[in-house]
Design a protein around this motif. Structure first.
Motif, PDB file in Angstrom:
ATOM      1  N   ARG A  72       9.677  11.589 -61.367  1.00 31.12           N
ATOM      2  CA  ARG A  72       8.866  11.056 -62.155  1.00 31.12           C
ATOM      3  C   ARG A  72       8.844   9.451 -62.043  1.00 31.12           C
ATOM      4  O   ARG A  72       7.888   8.645 -61.851  1.00 31.12           O
ATOM      5  CB  ARG A  72       8.949  11.599 -63.603  1.00 31.12           C
ATOM      6  CG  ARG A  72       7.855  10.836 -64.559  1.00 31.12           C
ATOM      7  CD  ARG A  72       6.489  11.522 -64.678  1.00 31.12           C
ATOM      8  NE  ARG A  72       5.574  10.538 -65.285  1.00 31.12           N
ATOM      9  CZ  ARG A  72       4.485  10.638 -65.406  1.00 31.12           C
ATOM     10  NH1 ARG A  72       3.883  11.530 -64.527  1.00 31.12           N
ATOM     11  NH2 ARG A  72       3.769   9.913 -65.911  1.00 31.12           N
ATOM     12  N   LYS A  75       7.634   8.328 -58.745  1.00 29.16           N
ATOM     13  CA  LYS A  75       6.343   7.915 -58.593  1.00 29.16           C
ATOM     14  C   LYS A  75       5.867   7.021 -59.631  1.00 29.16           C
ATOM     15  O   LYS A  75       4.784   6.276 -59.300  1.00 29.16           O
ATOM     16  CB  LYS A  75       5.726   9.301 -59.394  1.00 29.16           C
ATOM     17  CG  LYS A  75       4.420   9.695 -59.336  1.00 29.16           C
ATOM     18  CD  LYS A  75       4.068  11.026 -60.025  1.00 29.16           C
ATOM     19  CE  LYS A  75       2.610  11.128 -60.140  1.00 29.16           C
ATOM     20  NZ  LYS A  75       2.311  12.509 -60.902  1.00 29.16           N
ATOM     21  N   TYR A 126       5.089  15.903 -62.213  1.00 30.25           N
ATOM     22  CA  TYR A 126       5.320  15.466 -60.772  1.00 30.25           C
ATOM     23  C   TYR A 126       5.025  16.722 -59.947  1.00 30.25           C
ATOM     24  O   TYR A 126       5.294  17.900 -60.416  1.00 30.25           O
ATOM     25  CB  TYR A 126       6.503  14.814 -60.442  1.00 30.25           C
ATOM     26  CG  TYR A 126       7.864  15.622 -60.837  1.00 30.25           C
ATOM     27  CD1 TYR A 126       8.414  16.413 -60.010  1.00 30.25           C
ATOM     28  CD2 TYR A 126       8.349  15.190 -62.030  1.00 30.25           C
ATOM     29  CE1 TYR A 126       9.550  17.096 -60.172  1.00 30.25           C
ATOM     30  CE2 TYR A 126       9.551  15.881 -62.290  1.00 30.25           C
ATOM     31  CZ  TYR A 126      10.206  16.722 -61.702  1.00 30.25           C
ATOM     32  OH  TYR A 126      11.392  17.456 -61.880  1.00 30.25           O
ATOM     33  N   ASP A 130       6.099  15.149 -54.503  1.00 30.98           N
ATOM     34  CA  ASP A 130       6.807  13.871 -55.267  1.00 30.98           C
ATOM     35  C   ASP A 130       8.331  14.123 -55.249  1.00 30.98           C
ATOM     36  O   ASP A 130       9.076  12.876 -54.974  1.00 30.98           O
ATOM     37  CB  ASP A 130       6.326  13.730 -56.809  1.00 30.98           C
ATOM     38  CG  ASP A 130       4.898  13.409 -56.985  1.00 30.98           C
ATOM     39  OD1 ASP A 130       4.500  12.638 -56.238  1.00 30.98           O
ATOM     40  OD2 ASP A 130       4.152  13.744 -58.028  1.00 30.98           O
ATOM     41  N   SER A 134      11.232  11.623 -53.461  1.00 31.23           N
ATOM     42  CA  SER A 134      12.065  10.742 -53.998  1.00 31.23           C
ATOM     43  C   SER A 134      13.671  11.221 -53.417  1.00 31.23           C
ATOM     44  O   SER A 134      14.511  10.174 -53.727  1.00 31.23           O
ATOM     45  CB  SER A 134      12.185  11.587 -55.620  1.00 31.23           C
ATOM     46  OG  SER A 134      12.871  12.752 -55.685  1.00 31.23           O
TER      47      SER A 134
END
Ligand SMILES: [Zn+2]
Ligand SMILES: [Zn+2]
Length: 583
Positions: A72, A75, A126, A130, A134
């Motif tokens: 998250r 993102k 997410y 995503d 990460s």
């Protein structure tokens, strides 16, 4: 330096602490909140994490309550480095993507429900994609190596003995020419846990973040627990029944495989079908096999003897849904290990639906069951539980085996703390349910005379500042905890306001203030303090006070407290006077 407690305080989930030294900002852990709608709302309020301004995320271990918000943040623009051990990176690779898939499924389900109710579209926190993105930010480091991260900032990861790759993080920060040391215990393992080593000892430090999951409990010994499990499985075999074990996919599942393997290797059990029914647990088991350098001596010895401690005759790894469903057709006695560990998601729900109502079945709870979860209700003795919209009777034998815990118990935590030598050590007790953290905090204060406290969510502190000395905690650090219903600052000014340094906010130069001893200085405001900040604070204080008074009113206590009456009346008068003056 500044600190903000963003999660894992007065609760076991959402672990995250924001640290700021000058313009350098970083997080220790970035966990997801779990366990009820109210708490989970916090996963969406991530402005305070300052994703775009962070240089690092130091990650203690792969569990989602420590790592789950990373995708998250990426993102939202996090472009720094995520520092952790190699095994943590390997585990995050599967766990974060799995978490992304769960988020997608959750949103899909909400949407199906929402459409019927005419609500707007739900989006996942997410996605698996995503989560995959990460992974690029991760940079693994070795245990026990001092790693310089920035000017005046170094870290060292020590084995926390909790799950594969888990770490205690030591941080050295240079503040006003002096080196200071912070310690984050992360989740501390239970000594003599299978597979992983015992937690490392730390002796030096000035500020410690200490977990308290089992801060008020003593686990049974591992040997006793192992014998209990053996008896349960033997009884199930005698009655042609099944043993269902809800287990976290990482560590607990492998601990069970290891322990059942030992029974079979030593001839205490015949080879029986053991189903590992969780794709995540299967991937995690593969990662364990790849990271055997993290194993303890006993496990290394099994490896050296040519056997695989994580493989047993009769073990079946079921990846697909079809394979999972086929387990129910197997009438032989056996063991089913499935996720989630708290029984509120995943395939375990199907197995519980099949076995909870059967008197001959055994359900073995081996992990922590957070408040509000299905697992907690089962442990607390519910007569029925709701699964897939159906009430299921609880008739099976329910066993709780504490000795498999991947967390130190009260004695383990106190033993670990007893090695710290600095008499001026300050401890923030976190990662525990409120009551438990408070209890452990008091116990440590009484026993070791360290300064301890249990921070609040969104509370801020200043560490190592001159300002700290001689002024009571409350006044230096007006807590800025906000209840969930208050939401986030809506304007930049408000957001800035939340970050105003207490030094600037509350101290008028003595020459100007001319206050006598004992007078409250925090009421004085600097003239340059922006109006928005002032309004924001006023608003929050008012809301807090209002809530407190309302609570007291319910208890009928406010009437018997003349001091409050007087102060409230005075405050009212002052406000009226101010209002007049402004006209
Ligand atoms: Zn953990
Ligand atoms: Zn944890």
């Amino acid at each position: 330096m500044r600190v903000e407690f963003l999660g894992g305080v007065r609760t076991v989930t959402g672990s995250a602490t924001l640290l700021e030294k000058g313009s350098l900002k970083w997080l220790v852990d970035c966990g997801m909140f779990q366990g009820g709608e109210e708490l989970e709302k916090r996963n969406w309020k991530i402005q305070p994490y300052q994703a775009q301004n962070l240089a690092f995320i130091l990650l203690t271990h792969a569990h989602i309550d420590h790592s789950g918000l990373i995708p998250r943040l990426v993102k939202e623009g996090f472009r720094g480095k995520i520092i952790c051990t190699k095994a943590t990176l390997d585990l995050c690779e599967v766990m974060l993507q799995d978490s992304g898939r769960i988020q997608e499924m959750e949103a899909e389900w909400q949407n199906r429900k929402g459409k019927r109710a005419g609500r707007g579209e739900a989006i996942p926190l997410y996605t698996a994609k995503d989560a995959e993105k990460s992974l690029r930010c991760f940079e693994p480091v070795s245990y026990d190596e001092i790693v310089p991260l920035a000017e005046g900032l170094k870290v060292r990861f020590r084995d926390a003995g909790h799950i594969l790759g888990s770490a205690i993080i030591e941080i050295w920060v240079e503040e006003e020419g002096q080196e200071r040391k912070l310690i984050f215990s992360g989740d501390l393992g239970n000594s003599h846990q299978p597979i992983v080593r015992d937690p490392s000892i730390v002796e030096e430090g000035e500020v410690l973040w200490l977990e308290s999951t089992y801060g008020n409990r003593l686990h049974k010994s591992k040997e006793e627990t192992v014998q209990e499990l053996l008896k349960i499985v033997q009884e199930a075999i005698a009655h042609q029944a099944k043993v269902v074990i809800p287990a976290f996919a990482v560590e607990r599942t492998q601990d069970i495989i290891y322990t059942l393997g030992q029974f079979i290797r030593r001839g205490a059990l015949p080879p029986i079908p053991v189903y590992i029914d969780s794709p995540l647990a299967i991937s995690a088991t593969e990662i364990f096999k790849k990271n055997s350098d993290c194993f303890d001596r006993e496990t290394q010895e099994i490896l050296a003897g040519g056997e695989n401690p994580l493989d047993i005759p009769g073990i079946m790894f079921t990846r697909t849904t079809e394979e999972s469903k086929a387990i129910n057709e197997d009438s032989r006695p056996g063991v089913i290990v499935s996720a989630s560990g708290m029984c509120d998601a995943g395939r375990i729900k199907h197995h519980l639906k099949h076995h909870l109502w059967r008197e001959a079945s055994h359900i073995v709870i081996i992990g922590y069951q957070a408040e509000g979860t299905v697992g907690r209700r089962i442990v607390d003795g519910a007569k029925t539980v709701r699964l897939f919209g159906e009430e299921i009777a609880v008739k099976a034998h329910i066993h709780t085996l504490g000795g498999f815990s991947a967390h130190a118990d009260q004695k383990g935590l106190l033993d670990w703390v007893s090695h710290l030598r600095n008499p001026r050590l300050e401890i923030f007790v976190n990662h525990g349910e409120e009551k438990i953290s408070v209890e452990l905090s008091q116990l440590i204060r009484e026993r070791f005379h360290f300064k301890t406290s249990v921070p609040e969510w969104r509370e801020k502190r200043i560490l190592f500042s001159e300002v700290e000395k001689g002024i009571p905690e409350r006044e230096v650090y007006p807590s800025t905890p906000r209840s969930e219903d208050q939401g986030l600052p809506s304007t930049r000014a408000e957001a800035e306001g939340l970050r105003v340094d207490p030094e600037q906010r509350f101290f008028t130069p003595p020459s100007k203030a001319g206050l006598g001893a004992g007078e409250r200085v925090e009421e004085e405001l600097l003239p340059e303090e922006p109006l928005s900040v002032l309004l924001n604070r006023l608003d929050r204080t008012y809301k807090r006070l209002h809530r407190k008074l309302k609570r007291e009113k319910k208890k009928g206590e406010v009437v018997s407290h003349p001091g409050w009456w007087r102060q409230l009346a005075e405050a009212q008068q002052k406000l009226e006077a101010l209002e007049k003056e402004m006209e």
